[in-house]
Enzyme design. Structure first.
Site, PDB file in Angstrom:
ATOM      1  N   HIS A 250      25.051  42.630  26.586  1.00 47.59           N
ATOM      2  CA  HIS A 250      24.000  41.721  26.633  1.00 47.59           C
ATOM      3  C   HIS A 250      24.130  40.663  25.560  1.00 47.59           C
ATOM      4  CE1 HIS A 250      19.908  40.050  26.501  1.00 47.59           C
ATOM      5  NE2 HIS A 250      19.911  40.383  24.840  1.00 47.59           N
TER       6      HIS A 250
ATOM      7  N   TRP B 180      29.111  42.558  20.247  1.00 44.52           N
ATOM      8  CA  TRP B 180      29.688  41.137  20.496  1.00 44.52           C
ATOM      9  C   TRP B 180      30.180  40.646  19.144  1.00 44.52           C
ATOM     10  CZ3 TRP B 180      28.905  36.120  19.265  1.00 44.52           C
ATOM     11  CH2 TRP B 180      28.070  35.584  18.170  1.00 44.52           C
TER      12      TRP B 180
ATOM     13  N   SER C  21      38.089  27.789  28.253  1.00 45.32           N
ATOM     14  CA  SER C  21      37.241  26.973  28.897  1.00 45.32           C
ATOM     15  C   SER C  21      36.152  26.171  28.064  1.00 45.32           C
ATOM     16  CB  SER C  21      36.280  27.987  29.674  1.00 45.32           C
ATOM     17  OG  SER C  21      35.218  27.342  30.381  1.00 45.32           O
ATOM     18  N   SER C  22      35.841  26.547  27.062  1.00 52.63           N
ATOM     19  CA  SER C  22      34.808  25.843  25.969  1.00 52.63           C
ATOM     20  C   SER C  22      35.722  24.998  25.442  1.00 52.63           C
ATOM     21  CB  SER C  22      34.303  26.802  25.083  1.00 52.63           C
ATOM     22  OG  SER C  22      33.517  27.931  25.574  1.00 52.63           O
TER      23      SER C  22
ATOM     24  N   HIS D  58      28.595  31.461  12.976  1.00 52.38           N
ATOM     25  CA  HIS D  58      27.416  30.640  12.678  1.00 52.38           C
ATOM     26  C   HIS D  58      27.303  29.256  13.469  1.00 52.38           C
ATOM     27  CE1 HIS D  58      23.479  30.541  11.201  1.00 52.38           C
ATOM     28  NE2 HIS D  58      23.596  29.255  10.857  1.00 52.38           N
TER      29      HIS D  58
ATOM     30  N   GLU E 248      28.364  28.814  16.122  1.00 51.44           N
ATOM     31  CA  GLU E 248      28.118  29.062  17.465  1.00 51.44           C
ATOM     32  C   GLU E 248      26.568  29.246  17.516  1.00 51.44           C
ATOM     33  OE1 GLU E 248      29.900  29.287  20.147  1.00 51.44           O
ATOM     34  OE2 GLU E 248      28.354  30.352  21.457  1.00 51.44           O
TER      35      GLU E 248
ATOM     36  N   TYR F 105      24.497  27.033  16.356  1.00 54.30           N
ATOM     37  CA  TYR F 105      24.232  25.712  16.460  1.00 54.30           C
ATOM     38  C   TYR F 105      24.740  25.094  17.953  1.00 54.30           C
ATOM     39  CZ  TYR F 105      22.607  26.538  11.815  1.00 54.30           C
ATOM     40  OH  TYR F 105      21.873  27.130  10.862  1.00 54.30           O
TER      41      TYR F 105
ATOM     42  N   SER G 206      14.284  16.624  23.138  1.00 52.69           N
ATOM     43  CA  SER G 206      14.204  15.345  22.490  1.00 52.69           C
ATOM     44  C   SER G 206      14.031  14.130  23.800  1.00 52.69           C
ATOM     45  CB  SER G 206      15.288  14.678  21.549  1.00 52.69           C
ATOM     46  OG  SER G 206      15.307  15.794  20.469  1.00 52.69           O
TER      47      SER G 206
ATOM     48  N   HIS H 124      26.294  34.319   5.056  1.00 49.26           N
ATOM     49  CA  HIS H 124      24.808  34.961   5.029  1.00 49.26           C
ATOM     50  C   HIS H 124      24.776  36.062   5.977  1.00 49.26           C
ATOM     51  CE1 HIS H 124      23.348  31.735   7.644  1.00 49.26           C
ATOM     52  NE2 HIS H 124      23.520  32.637   8.613  1.00 49.26           N
ATOM     53  N   HIS H 125      25.725  36.143   6.738  1.00 52.62           N
ATOM     54  CA  HIS H 125      25.745  37.545   7.814  1.00 52.62           C
ATOM     55  C   HIS H 125      26.237  38.582   6.958  1.00 52.62           C
ATOM     56  CE1 HIS H 125      24.667  34.932  11.345  1.00 52.62           C
ATOM     57  NE2 HIS H 125      25.476  34.082  10.737  1.00 52.62           N
TER      58      HIS H 125
ATOM     59  N   THR I 160      16.393  20.914   9.988  1.00 54.82           N
ATOM     60  CA  THR I 160      15.741  21.533  11.145  1.00 54.82           C
ATOM     61  C   THR I 160      14.189  21.212  11.203  1.00 54.82           C
ATOM     62  OG1 THR I 160      17.341  23.207  10.616  1.00 54.82           O
ATOM     63  CG2 THR I 160      15.661  23.676  12.603  1.00 54.82           C
TER      64      THR I 160
ATOM     65  N   LYS J 232      13.548  17.917  12.171  1.00 54.89           N
ATOM     66  CA  LYS J 232      13.397  17.599  13.577  1.00 54.89           C
ATOM     67  C   LYS J 232      12.010  18.082  14.299  1.00 54.89           C
ATOM     68  CE  LYS J 232      18.262  18.021  15.265  1.00 54.89           C
ATOM     69  NZ  LYS J 232      17.938  16.844  16.213  1.00 54.89           N
TER      70      LYS J 232
ATOM     71  N   ARG K 134      19.302  48.360  13.751  1.00 55.65           N
ATOM     72  CA  ARG K 134      19.698  47.522  15.204  1.00 55.65           C
ATOM     73  C   ARG K 134      20.515  48.573  15.582  1.00 55.65           C
ATOM     74  NH1 ARG K 134      22.238  41.748  14.192  1.00 55.65           N
ATOM     75  NH2 ARG K 134      22.272  41.517  16.459  1.00 55.65           N
TER      76      ARG K 134
END
Lengths: 420, 639
Positions: free
Chosen positions: B79, B143, B173-174, B257, B259, B261, B272, B306-307, B332, B335, B454
């Site tokens: 997932h 993951w 690919s990315s 991290h 990722e 964003y 926007s 921070h993870h 953030t 925005k 979790r």
């Protein structure tokens, strides 16, 4: 689609659900709540949380109110004139940059303070508990008391406890939510976590593994008991002693009680006392919270002739156990055949309330099913399947030679039940 | 500034065009590739959603047995992997493909064949990593694949081999796409479109490409180490040989991290576009919006640990990463306020796209606030790896990224297909989705703070979590009809939707100045841009009079097919106009397939050496051969 039911009415339908949620959140019994003020640690964490939620709520209300006012007030209606075309406003940009900075500053103060407070060394007189993570169970050692046990950890109410956290396989995380924050068990590293259960009284708690560690991560639970000083000493003294089989008659053993070398900090077991005291403190089952009494069902596919349990013979069980696969992994101090350190220490198994890392209650029935096929009881369990005819988890073939019959398992259960 | 209809240079009808499936397999048109990305990633989005529904079913009540422990572990691993790498990132890529050249006034991306290659690698890589779940052989290490659990010792099966190789394939690919789009933005902007005149979606996408370019090499190195450990017996994460498993965590989160964003910035860009258009107002604080996007991207590389507040980094590390994490809330928040004040004083039209955009603002705010609560390590010690975190990042990624992407789909559908999506169904979709989403994820705040970890496939009764889990599961089930409505609307509107004019929403940017769907060459004459809102310069000059403009005469291009800002109304073929377009080619398809066959060979090595060598040999030969053929063929046919 009929005109009189519009999607917006869904919101009205959702309100009862939200109300239910609010009721559920405010009432109810939450034994594992992280906000229970049982330790100074948890009270400080809650204070940090409260600061953040206070400001967070203000930010939330301000943002959502402005948003809602904007979308209600500036909804396009017939005849709405062309809006004024504002491209920005430097003063406003500065305002909503600086104000959040101030709020973050307010949050940063207790944050930094508590980071340092709880990573300072523990008080010198703290109870030391070595926590060793295994897939999927917990080993607890008390170097000051020469105690080694599994899946149930006794703490002294009012006395600081310092956990030394290590792992033998993968990364785990040690957490008792009602007593404080968690800390990971990292390979090739010893982590420290300490707190003082100063306002718990005698209570039982749930602990769990909090870092994903494979198949039975969900089943890597433990129990923590906070008990008073006298009860703790009684428990520790008894746990340090060897198991004696056959058990001596109750009165005769008092004199033979050997007091283990307390507070030596030695990690090697001291010379074994001659005999165990027949009694030591055990957290009373009737005082255990409902959340600490496991209710995991036994898988329907696993069969055991439960009638045999009434006739299990402890002496035969002792002999079978001492020649079986069991001794390949387990230690029973006092049984010279059983000295392997791989699995949980069974010396005082019968003094524990749960088996299989908190998954099942510790009674004859669950023990029998567990011994017969641990892998069926707990996915991925590393304990070998020993029930004769059961499918072995590794070879995928029925266990034949060396496998135990239901009768033999009933005998072993009878023996294990004597290990008070 | 006038309406100029492009005039055909010669009238002969195009011949030799590929049709049917071959047209898709050989396409180098960024719009077709964007369409492929959109459909494929919507498929994976549904697939990942069904995995989540199975998990919620299993967690509905204590001690359920809908799936086994190992199946559940595969489900949550897949997932996460599916939603991050196969759904949200490629959904964003669909918009990069479709919109960036159109918003820039370009005729295609900088490297059209590389673009096709990116898509085929994504498709094959996605299948590579997804198919094993049909045999319950899917990756099961999370993951995040923490060492040492992801190593051969503790994960001996083929499961994690699919993951470690599959993510490398997807990374190719990315990265290829990111270099392509970064180059496109730098080089192919229309005359007069300086960086501070780019549409905000292109701006946020531009920032995202640099995040990908800088973050993916880190995960690639981490994966190569893990692959070497698993296949060749090296000791990068082998703890028995003395390795520090935190090496993996640091490498993973230095990627992981940013990722986050990478997932959210394109959605920020989409709303926007939607908010100003539907408020009849220019974006409030455009420069601040651009700079805050850059700042988010920059700070995003300084917060990874921070993870890891529970791993015992020590007080200095905890303090530094706590403070940098708090700082990222500033851009953030800026925005959020700029979006709200874009609407403030406007004339708001509540299209489905607009509802989803407003939904993003409302829900992302909740995710942002809960995010602050675990930027504080003492507080985080009670939150990390609990359901509170699951609640937090679903408000950010579902409430943020997915809401923004839905907004973008409703908004840009008329551009892609020349028809509107059904607004009534869109409104139903929005409200069902909004309610179901909150019903699913809001209770998780409670279950987490009440002690629920979790990634557990089961839990015992009497833990105080039953009600919250029941509500979460009900919400997850409700998300299914919500999504079904969307899917029905999407496919039925392609054929039967209300026809849309080229400028379907009265918008301000270049993509709306050409017919819908856009012709293969996009712009018959490349427009010269004079401000941030080139189309409003023509249609609503009063809305743009306060932003900086340049005179038409100030732009010198030296190109013959550049014309002052204009609206194109007629569709021709490139041949008719004599516009050279990149030729259709199958080579990127075969090159991508060769690469994936090569990885499949490596996957087979521990099980069947012959098949392994054969796969690597055939795959490498295809990769090198077709790449050589590709590189020695000119991009365009000579007319």
């Amino acid at each position: 689609m009929t005109r009189n039911f519009r999607p917006r009415q869904l919101v009205r339908a959702a309100l009862p659900a939200l109300l239910l949620l609010a009721i559920a959140a405010c009432g109810g019994n939450y034994p594992n709540s992280t906000f229970l003020p049982n330790t100074e640690f948890n009270r400080d964490l809650t204070a940090t949380w409260n600061t953040m939620m206070f400001w967070g709520t203000i930010v939330f209300v301000v943002v959502e109110v402005i948003l809602i006012v904007a979308i209600v007030r500036y909804r396009r209606r017939p005849g709405t004139p062309e809006p004024k075309h504002v491209h920005g406003n430097t003063l406003m940009e500065i305002t909503w940059t600086v104000l959040p900075l101030v709020v973050l500053g307010i949050i940063a103060v207790p944050t930094v303070r508590y980071i340092w407070k709880y990573q300072a060394p523990a008080p010198a007189d703290a109870l030391k508990v070595q926590v060793i993570g295994h897939q999927w169970w917990w080993e607890f050692k008390y170097p000051q008391y020469n105690v080694s046990t599994a899946n149930e950890v006794y703490l002294q109410a009012g006395r600081a406890v310092e956990f030394e956290l290590r792992t033998v396989d993968v990364i785990h995380s040690f957490w008792i939510p009602a007593l404080g924050g968690k800390r990971d068990l990292i390979n090739n590293k010893t982590n420290i976590l300490w707190f003082t259960p100063d306002s718990t009284g005698e209570q039982s708690f749930i602990g769990s593994c909090n870092e994903y560690c494979g198949d039975s991560h969900a089943n890597m639970r433990f129990r923590a008991y906070t008990v008073n000083a006298a009860n703790f000493e009684s428990w520790a003294r008894h746990q340090a002693a060897n198991a004696v089989f056959p058990p001596p008659p109750p009165a005769a053993t008092e004199a033979a009680t050997a007091v283990p070398a307390a507070n030596t900090g030695a990690t090697q077991p001291a010379p074994a006392p001659a005999a165990a005291p027949s009694t030591g403190f055990e957290f009373p089952r009737e005082q255990m919270g409902a959340h600490t009494l496991p209710s995991t069902p036994i898988p329907a596919s696993l069969k055991f002739n439960e009638a045999l349990l009434a006739n299990g013979d402890a002496t035969r069980g002792f002999e079978t156990y001492s020649r079986s696969l069991c001794i390949g992994c387990h230690t029973i101090r006092g049984n010279p055949a059983s000295r392997s350190p791989i699995g949980p220490d069974l010396t005082h198994l019968a003094s524990r309330h749960t088996i299989a890392a908190g998954l099942f209650p510790n009674d004859a029935k669950h023990l029998a099913y567990w011994i017969k096929n641990a892998v069926a009881m707990k996915p991925g369990a590393k304990m070998q399947v020993v029930g004769k005819g059961e499918i072995d988890a590794v070879t995928k073939k029925p266990v034949a030679a060396g496998g135990l019959t239901d009768e033999q398992i009933a005998d072993i259960v009878a023996y294990l039940r004597t290990l008070k | 500034m006038a309406t100029v209809a492009a005039s055909p240079t010669y009238a002969s009808h195009a011949t030799g065009e590929k049709e049917g499936i071959m047209a898709w397999l050989t396409t180098t048109d960024h719009k077709k590739i964007g369409t492929l990305y959109l459909h494929t990633s919507l498929f994976f989005f549904i697939f990942g959603g069904l995995e989540a529904v199975l998990m919620r079913w299993q967690l509905m009540k204590p001690n359920m047995t809908v799936v086994t422990a190992d199946q559940f572990n595969q489900l949550f691993t897949m997932h996460g992997t599916t939603m991050v790498f196969l759904a949200i990132m490629p959904l964003s890529a669909a918009f990069f493909n479709y919109l960036i050249p159109l918003q820039l006034g370009a005729r295609d991306v900088a490297f059209p064949r590389l673009n096709a290659f990116s898509y085929w690698v994504y498709l094959f890589g996605g299948l590579f990593i997804t198919i094993p779940i049909f045999g319950w052989m899917a990756p099961n290490g999370g993951w995040f694949a923490y060492a040492p659990l992801s190593g051969r010792t503790y994960s001996p099966g083929i499961n994690m081999d699919f993951w470690v190789l599959g993510i490398q394939i997807l990374g190719v690919s990315s990265l290829a796409a990111a270099f392509n789009f970064a180059t496109t933005v730098i080089n192919l902007r229309a005359p007069g479109m300086n960086l501070m005149r780019m549409p905000m979606f292109t701006w946020m996408s531009f920032v995202t490409q640099f995040l990908i370019i800088l973050a993916f090499p880190v995960i690639t190195i981490a994966l190569v180490f893990l692959q070497f450990d698993r296949f060749f017996g090296t000791n990068f994460y082998q703890v028995s040989a003395g390795a520090d498993p935190l090496l993996w965590q640091h490498l993973f989160w230095v990627f992981g991290h940013p990722e986050v964003y990478i997932l959210i910035l394109p959605a920020f860009g989409l709303v926007s576009e939607v908010l100003p258009t539907n408020s009849k107002k220019p974006l409030f604080g455009y420069p601040v919006m651009a700079y805050s996007g850059i700042l988010i991207g920059f700070l995003g590389f300084g917060v990874w640990a921070h993870h890891m507040f529970a791993v015992g980094m020590g007080p200095i590390g905890d303090t530094v990463f706590s403070l940098t994490t708090m700082l990222i809330a500033i851009p953030t928040g800026v925005k959020i306020f700029n979006w709200i004040f874009t609407m403030w004083g406007g004339s708001i039209r509540f299209t489905a796209a607009m509802k989803f955009a407003i939904g993003l603002i409302a829900l992302f705010t909740i995710g942002g606030i809960s995010g602050i609560s675990h930027s504080s390590p003492p507080s985080d010690l009670q939150q990390t790896d609990t359901y509170y975190i699951v609640a937090h990042f679903h408000y950010v990624l579902f409430g943020g990224a997915i809401m923004g992407i839905f907004s973008g789909i409703y908004h840009y559908f008329p551009k892609m297909y020349g028809r509107y999506m059904n607004e009534t169904l869109g409104t139903w979709h929005f409200w069902l989705n909004f309610i179901a989403m909150n019903l699913t994820f809001f209770p998780m705040h409670f279950s987490g703070m009440l002690g629920m970890p979790r990634r557990i496939y089961t839990y015992d009764a009497n833990q105080g979590w039953d009600t919250f889990n029941m509500i979460s599961t009900a919400g997850a089930f409700l998300l299914m009809p919500a999504t079904l409505i969307f899917i029905y609307n999407f496919f039925s509107s392609k054929k039967g939707g209300e026809p849309a004019p080229p400028n379907a929403w009265d918008a301000a940017t270049l993509e709306w100045s050409i017919p819908s769907p856009p012709p293969e060459y996009n712009f018959a004459k490349i427009p010269v841009v004079h401000s941030r809102y080139p189309l409003w310069d023509l249609t609503h000059p009063e809305r743009t009079k306060d932003v900086p403009h340049t005179d038409a005469g100030m732009v010198h291009t030296g190109e013959h097919d550049v014309v002052d800002m204009h609206i194109e109304t007629e569709t021709f073929t490139a041949k008719q106009l004599g516009i050279p377009m990149p030729s259709a080619t199958i080579k990127p398809f075969w090159t991508a397939l060769g690469m994936v066959i090569m990885f499949t060979g490596l996957l087979m090595m521990p099980h069947n050496k012959t098949a392994g060598y054969a796969g690597i040999g055939v795959g490498a030969a295809m990769l090198v051969g077709f790449l050589y053929a590709w590189l020695t063929t000119p991009l365009e046919e000579h007319h």
